[in-house]
Design a protein around this motif. Structure first.
Motif, PDB file in Angstrom:
ATOM      1  N   PHE A 162       0.712  -1.317  -0.007  1.00  0.00           N
ATOM      2  CA  PHE A 162       0.007  -0.112  -0.142  1.00  0.00           C
ATOM      3  C   PHE A 162       0.800   1.207  -0.104  1.00  0.00           C
ATOM      4  O   PHE A 162       0.527   2.219  -0.733  1.00  0.00           O
ATOM      5  N   ALA A 166       0.258   3.845  -3.170  1.00  0.00           N
ATOM      6  CA  ALA A 166      -0.029   5.142  -2.633  1.00  0.00           C
ATOM      7  C   ALA A 166       0.782   6.340  -3.312  1.00  0.00           C
ATOM      8  O   ALA A 166       0.558   7.288  -3.732  1.00  0.00           O
ATOM      9  N   GLY A 185     -10.272   8.322   2.256  1.00  0.00           N
ATOM     10  CA  GLY A 185      -9.923   6.992   2.908  1.00  0.00           C
ATOM     11  C   GLY A 185     -10.976   6.057   3.399  1.00  0.00           C
ATOM     12  O   GLY A 185     -12.235   5.989   2.859  1.00  0.00           O
ATOM     13  N   VAL A 198      -6.295   0.082   5.247  1.00  0.00           N
ATOM     14  CA  VAL A 198      -6.630   1.658   5.407  1.00  0.00           C
ATOM     15  C   VAL A 198      -5.187   2.424   5.871  1.00  0.00           C
ATOM     16  O   VAL A 198      -4.863   3.350   5.396  1.00  0.00           O
ATOM     17  N   ALA A 201      -2.466   2.439   3.729  1.00  0.00           N
ATOM     18  CA  ALA A 201      -2.686   3.339   2.385  1.00  0.00           C
ATOM     19  C   ALA A 201      -2.462   4.834   2.852  1.00  0.00           C
ATOM     20  O   ALA A 201      -1.821   5.657   2.377  1.00  0.00           O
ATOM     21  N   GLU A 202      -3.078   5.068   4.049  1.00  0.00           N
ATOM     22  CA  GLU A 202      -3.182   6.350   4.692  1.00  0.00           C
ATOM     23  C   GLU A 202      -1.736   6.970   4.884  1.00  0.00           C
ATOM     24  O   GLU A 202      -1.456   8.153   4.509  1.00  0.00           O
ATOM     25  N   MET A 248      -9.082   5.521  -1.632  1.00  0.00           N
ATOM     26  CA  MET A 248      -8.900   4.369  -1.024  1.00  0.00           C
ATOM     27  C   MET A 248     -10.267   3.735  -0.502  1.00  0.00           C
ATOM     28  O   MET A 248     -10.472   3.052   0.548  1.00  0.00           O
ATOM     29  N   ASN A 249     -11.453   3.832  -1.149  1.00  0.00           N
ATOM     30  CA  ASN A 249     -12.773   3.406  -0.733  1.00  0.00           C
ATOM     31  C   ASN A 249     -13.558   3.330  -1.992  1.00  0.00           C
ATOM     32  O   ASN A 249     -13.934   4.171  -2.767  1.00  0.00           O
ATOM     33  N   SER A 275      -8.018   6.184  -8.248  1.00  0.00           N
ATOM     34  CA  SER A 275      -8.366   5.258  -7.110  1.00  0.00           C
ATOM     35  C   SER A 275      -7.337   3.838  -6.968  1.00  0.00           C
ATOM     36  O   SER A 275      -6.761   3.711  -7.924  1.00  0.00           O
ATOM     37  N   ILE A 276      -6.930   3.939  -5.684  1.00  0.00           N
ATOM     38  CA  ILE A 276      -6.161   2.659  -5.243  1.00  0.00           C
ATOM     39  C   ILE A 276      -6.794   1.492  -4.954  1.00  0.00           C
ATOM     40  O   ILE A 276      -6.251   0.561  -4.225  1.00  0.00           O
ATOM     41  N   GLY A 277      -8.330   1.556  -4.854  1.00  0.00           N
ATOM     42  CA  GLY A 277      -8.804   0.501  -4.144  1.00  0.00           C
ATOM     43  C   GLY A 277     -10.287  -0.011  -4.842  1.00  0.00           C
ATOM     44  O   GLY A 277     -10.988  -0.627  -4.495  1.00  0.00           O
TER      45      GLY A 277
END
Length: 350
Positions: A162, A166, A185, A198, A201-202, A248-249, A275-277
Motif C-alpha cells: 500500500f 499510494a 480514505g 486503510v 494506504a493513509e 482508497m474507498n 483510485s487505489i482501491g
C-alpha cells in the motif's frame, strides 16, 4: 457410479489396499498400486476429497474467515475469495467461507481441533489482530490476506504494498501539476480498529505528499455510494480546495464521481481522481472512466492460499509476505491541473 469395492474387485485386492494406495498411509508394492490405479481409470473412480484427506490425517479443507461488520462483503472482497478458492481447488483442497462477527474465531478453532479443517485464512487483517494471536497460540496453521504491523513467525501472508501504491498515485497527480491533493480514505471505524489496508494506504499517502512538499488531507468516509455523494456535496460542490483526489474507498468514490457529474462534469477538467482501491469491474460505473491502480485481488488471494497449503504440508519456514502493487491504468478521470491566474481564467497546461 463406481465404488471403492468395485475398484478392489477389478484390481483383485482388498478395499483396505485401495485405501492405502490412495492415502499412502501404508506401503504397498508398485505392482499392486499399478493394478489399483489402472482399475480406477477403467472405472472412472474418483475418490471423495474429504474421505481421502481424512484417511491421510487431513480434512483437505481450509476456512476463510471474513468479518461482516459494517459493510458485508463487497465485489472487491469477492475477488480475493475467488482467487483463494481456485488455488485451493488446484491444490486438492476445498475452501470454506466463514463469515464471522467481529473477532470471533472460536468456532473455527474448534473445527480445527476436531480435525474438520486443516488451516485458516484471515481477511480484514488489523495491524494488531487478536484473531492472529488466538490462532497462533493454539497452533493453527494460519495465512493472511493482509498483514499485521509486524511479521509473526510461522504465519504466511500476501498483501498489497500500500505504501508503494499510494506513492505511485500521488506521483501521477503531481506529475500532472496537482499541488492540492486529498485522499478519500476508509471510515473512522476502520481507522479506530486499525484495519491494516486503510492505515498503510493513509500513511503511504501522507508520506508521499510530504516528500513532494505537499500538505496531505484525508477524508474519512463510510464505505457506501451515498457517503461519497455526501462528501462531494459537503466539501467540493461550492469550492474546489483540492484539485487531486486519491481514493482508497471503492464504493464512496463511485458516489463521489456521480455527484461531481451532477454539478457540471468537473472531472477531469477541474478535479482529477485516481483510485487505489477500486477493482476493474466497478470502473464501468464511473463517468468518466476511473484512473486506477487496481488491486490484483485474485492473485493476492491465490498467493495466500498457496502459501498456507504449503505451510500445512510441512514447509519449514514461513517466507516473507508476498507484496503486490497492481498496474496503473490511466483513463478519463485524471488530467492536467487547472491553474488560474488573477489576470486570466484560461487553463494553463503545466
Amino acid at each position: 457410479m463406481a465404488t471403492r469395492a468395485d475398484v478392489a474387485r477389478v484390481a483383485g485386492v482388498s478395499e483396505a489396499a485401495v485405501s492405502y494406495a490412495i492415502s499412502g498411509k501404508r506401503p504397498i508394492s508398485d505392482a499392486t498400486r499399478s493394478r489399483i490405479f489402472a482399475a480406477m481409470r477403467d472405472l472412472d473412480y474418483r475418490p471423495n476429497a474429504m474421505a481421502r484427506g481424512l484417511a491421510g490425517g487431513k480434512s483437505m479443507i481450509i476456512a476463510l474467515l471474513f468479518p461482516t461488520r459494517e459493510r458485508g462483503m463487497s465485489n472487491a472482497d469477492l475477488e480475493y475469495v475467488l482467487g483463494a478458492a481456485n488455488t485451493a481447488r488446484e491444490q486438492g483442497y476445498h475452501l470454506m467461507l466463514w463469515p464471522t462477527d467481529g473477532l470471533d474465531v472460536l468456532e473455527a478453532l474448534a473445527l480445527q481441533k476436531g480435525g474438520m479443517i486443516d488451516g485458516v485464512l484471515l481477511m480484514e487483517v488489523q495491524m494488531e489482530d487478536e484473531r492472529v494471536d488466538i490462532l497462533v497460540d493454539a497452533g493453527v496453521p494460519l495465512g493472511l490476506i493482509g498483514r499485521t504491523a509486524d511479521a509473526i513467525p510461522g504465519v504466511v501472508a500476501a498483501d498489497r504494498d500500500f505504501e508503494r501504491v499510494a506513492d505511485r498515485a500521488v506521483a501521477h497527480l503531481a506529475d500532472l501539476g496537482h499541488r492540492r491533493i486529498a485522499m478519500i480514505g476508509g471510515s473512522t471505524s476502520t481507522v479506530h480498529r486499525r484495519f491494516g489496508a486503510v492505515l498503510r494506504a493513509e500513511n503511504g499517502f501522507e508520506d508521499a505528499c510530504r516528500r513532494r512538499g505537499l500538505t496531505p488531507h484525508i477524508f474519512h468516509v463510510d464505505s457506501s455510494v451515498d457517503a461519497g455523494r455526501v462528501l462531494y456535496d459537503d466539501h467540493f460542490a461550492a469550492d474546489l480546495e483540492y484539485t487531486g483526489i486519491v481514493a482508497m474507498n471503492a464504493d464512496a468514490v463511485v458516489g463521489f464521481m456521480a455527484a461531481a457529474q451532477n454539478h457540471g462534469d468537473r472531472i477531469p477538467r477541474e478535479l482529477s481522481v485516481i483510485s487505489i482501491g477500486t477493482p476493474d469491474n466497478l470502473v464501468a460505473l464511473t463517468v468518466p472512466p476511473l484512473t486506477t491502480i487496481s488491486p490484483p485481488a485474485r492473485a493476492i488471494g491465490a498467493a495466500a492460499a498457496k502459501l498456507l497449503i504449503a505451510h500445512i504440508g510441512g514447509a519449514e519456514e514461513a517466507p516473507p509476505p508476498e507484496l503486490w502493487e497492481g498496474e496503473l491504468e490511466v483513463r478519463g478521470s485524471t488530467g492536467p491541473a487547472l491553474q488560474v491566474s488573477p489576470e486570466s481564467a484560461e487553463q494553463v497546461t503545466p
